[in-house]
Enzyme design. Structure first.
Site, PDB file in Angstrom:
ATOM      1  N   ALA A 320       0.842  -1.200   0.000  1.00  0.00           N
ATOM      2  CA  ALA A 320       0.000   0.000   0.000  1.00  0.00           C
ATOM      3  C   ALA A 320       0.877   1.250   0.000  1.00  0.00           C
ATOM      4  O   ALA A 320       0.565   2.252  -0.652  1.00  0.00           O
ATOM      5  CB  ALA A 320      -0.907  -0.014   1.220  1.00  0.00           C
ATOM      6  N   LYS A 321       1.981   1.184   0.721  1.00  0.00           N
ATOM      7  CA  LYS A 321       2.868   2.350   0.775  1.00  0.00           C
ATOM      8  C   LYS A 321       3.505   2.586  -0.589  1.00  0.00           C
ATOM      9  O   LYS A 321       3.635   3.716  -1.037  1.00  0.00           O
ATOM     10  CB  LYS A 321       3.941   2.142   1.838  1.00  0.00           C
ATOM     11  CG  LYS A 321       3.374   2.191   3.236  1.00  0.00           C
ATOM     12  CD  LYS A 321       4.463   2.099   4.277  1.00  0.00           C
ATOM     13  CE  LYS A 321       3.875   2.161   5.668  1.00  0.00           C
ATOM     14  NZ  LYS A 321       3.534   0.844   6.209  1.00  0.00           N
TER      15      LYS A 321
END
Ligand code: DCT
Ligand code: MG
Length: 587
Positions: A320-321
């Site tokens: 997600a990052k």
């Protein structure tokens, strides 16, 4: 709205069904009692979702005080201006919240409370005072029978069932809430447990690390596809030999270079990694390093969560990052970390030479906020004073030319006494870096023992260089029998800038192993040491040893027999690692 957090808006909190409300009837006061810190904010939300009332101002009826990490009980009392807290108030650290949600039904509240003690506070054994108006809750807080007491045929009670459901619900809730929260705001307990599981097989072998407190004791890097016990010859999933997965098997010259399609993502993740490293969060530091290494090997641009998830060592949250960095060119978690004022102070204090997390957080908790504050009011050791006075000097990089000049002064002075001495500049300088954080010098002499070298260095070289005004201070010196280093500060003639200098005294017969170790970098060292350990050997700054037997958790049972220590090249050969020049040891 991309990349922005709705700071002003009220958080929408959805309460869990009553059966899952493990904190029902409890009144939580948090310390600090605000949501500035992202982790604390998530915990407060979770506590409310699972039934707790959040008490914003100190008052009667509080059942629990939840103290955030890095804060202590004395500090809490000071803040509340109270000599002690009433005996019936439970004081716990903030891991108590996820701990209860996950383990409630498996462990009693009492046990959980004991596990999650706060520094400086003795556990109070009285059960929490649950308001009598909630009889159902009181029942749900009773200590569960231990597994032994339960009959095998017994079906789990309703409460136990719901506790297990809660644990599952929490995981799901966590994933869901992650979509709404800044992506780095995951509850660290879960991330930590996950990372700890992934890394539990790593050998922790700190015995040979340099004992300087500034040197981190994290040991070894690992690889998902490296063989598990008893399957040494197995190939990795891309068909290469398992050895190929070690960083030390590949030539590396840096961060992947700007031609790497993921250079920007790598750069931002690297900053995050450095942040966690500074915070001495070794699990996250390793997790980030591994993810960065995976990205570095990638030849195509990784833009989505799904693509990132397919990379080795990249879990859901890191994926997600990576997606967030691709779309926003930045990482909100990093922005948040940089905005937390006490985090910034903590990080600054940790940059003082010789100061680690524990000393820095003590100062933060005592209310110090700047170097001037510390100098004026804190009780400091002489070395801490030097570290503060020369804060700028010690934290600036030293140009390669200047590193050479420091080395030259030591070499000429020593060789004027005895021309047989050899001085080599190690560390980042030997890896060809254009600047260095400090000056690492190996001092050795053909056929000399450590005692021979030490007696000259300590009795003659250091006093002479100090008299010249070149050596300014000994910061970490070791004059005992096994002492083999002198850490201090040096200044070039005509300059006012103090530099950190390490004199590393190496007996002639260990020079190969020492050259390898002090060249680094640290990741390369961990990688090659892990490779040695997978081959039943042991590598440290003194030599390569064979026939080392290891027990569970890979701790060393026998010292092993020395195989090689004189030649750096031979150590590579014996380990089956192709020789690589120091400039290719940047991982
Ligand atoms: N080292 C290591 N593990 C560590 C720290 C150091 O294996 N945790 C080894 C590798 C490098 C060598 O010691 C010298 O250490 P440093 O001076 O700290 O590192 P450097 O690579 O020289 O980098 P810098 O330019 O910051 O000094
Ligand atoms: Mg160095």
């Amino acid at each position: 709205m991309k990349g922005k957090r709705n700071k002003g808006k009220e958080e929408k909190i959805v309460k869990q069904p009553e059966a899952r409300q493990v904190f029902k009837g409890m009144y939580f006061y948090f310390y600090p009692n605000n949501t500035i810190n992202e982790v604390r904010r998530v915990r407060i939300i979770k506590a409310i979702e699972f039934g707790a009332e959040w008490v914003k101002d100190w008052q009667e009826g509080i059942t629990h005080v939840v103290v955030s990490k890095g804060h202590t009980y004395p500090h809490l009392l000071k803040f509340l201006k109270m000599p002690s807290l009433p005996i019936d108030i439970v004081v716990v650290n903030d891991d108590f919240i996820p701990g209860c949600i996950e383990y409630r039904g498996l462990m009693s509240m009492e046990t959980l409370k004991d596990i999650h003690q706060v520094e400086g506070h003795k556990t109070n054994m009285a059960p929490p005072d649950i308001p009598s108006s909630s009889p159902d809750t009181r029942r749900s807080l009773q200590i569960k029978p231990s597994k032994k007491q339960m009959q095998p045929s017994q079906t789990p009670s309703v409460t136990e069932q719901s506790s297990l459901e809660v644990a599952h619900a929490l995981r799901a809730a966590d994933e869901r809430s992650l979509a709404q929260l800044p992506t780095g705001a995951a509850d660290p307990l879960f991330e930590l447990m996950k990372e700890a599981k992934e890394l539990q097989e790593l050998p922790i072998d700190t015995e040979d690390e340099d004992s300087n407190a500034a040197i981190s004791p994290i040991e070894d890097d690992s690889d998902e596809s490296s063989p598990k016990k008893g399957s040494k010859a197995s190939a990795s999933r891309d068909g290469n030999s398992w050895q190929d997965n070690f960083q030390c098997m590949h030539k590396n010259t840096g961060m992947g270079g700007s031609d790497n399609p993921n250079a920007r993502t790598i750069q931002v993740l690297q900053q995050m990694c450095e942040y966690y490293n500074k915070m001495q969060d070794q699990w996250r530091t390793i997790a980030y390093r591994k993810a960065i290494a995976s990205l570095r090997k990638e030849t195509k641009k990784i833009s989505t969560r799904k693509e990132a998830r397919n990379l080795p060592y990249v879990g859901e949250r890191l994926a997600a990052k990576i997606e967030e960095i691709f779309f926003t060119d930045r990482l909100r978690r990093l922005d948040n970390a940089q905005q937390e004022p006490t985090d910034a102070v903590l990080q600054m204090f940790m940059k003082i030479y010789g100061v680690g997390f524990s000393q820095a957080s003590k100062w933060v908790n005592q209310g110090y906020r700047s170097l001037e504050d510390l100098s004026a009011r804190a009780k400091l050791t002489e070395n801490q004073r030097i570290g503060i006075r020369h804060f700028e000097d010690f934290n600036s990089r030293i140009p390669r030319k200047e590193v050479e000049q420091h080395g030259k002064i030591v070499r000429e002075t020593l060789q004027a006494m005895d021309p047989a001495f050899e001085i080599t500049i190690m560390g980042s300088y030997r890896r060809g870096m254009k600047d260095s954080g400090d000056i690492d010098l190996i001092i050795t002499k053909k056929n000399a023992s450590l005692q021979d070298i030490r007696s000259i260095v300590i009795t003659t070289l250091v006093p002479k260089l100090s008299a010249f005004g070149f050596l300014k201070a000994g910061l970490a010196t070791m004059y005992n029998d096994s002492g083999s280093k002198w850490h201090g500060a040096s200044v070039l003639p005509g300059s006012k800038v103090w530099r950190r200098i390490d004199l590393l005294l190496v007996p002639w017969n260990e020079i190969g192993a020492a050259m390898l170790y002090f060249t680094g970098n640290d990741i390369f060292n961990r990688s090659i040491r892990l490779l040695a350990s997978k081959k039943g050997m042991r590598l440290n700054q003194r030599g390569l040893y064979k026939d080392v037997s290891r027990g569970q958790n890979r701790q060393k049972l026998t010292e092993g027999t020395l195989v090689e220590s004189r030649s750096e090249r031979k150590i590579f050969q014996i380990l089956g690692v192709p020789w690589r020049d120091p400039v290719h040891r940047i991982c």
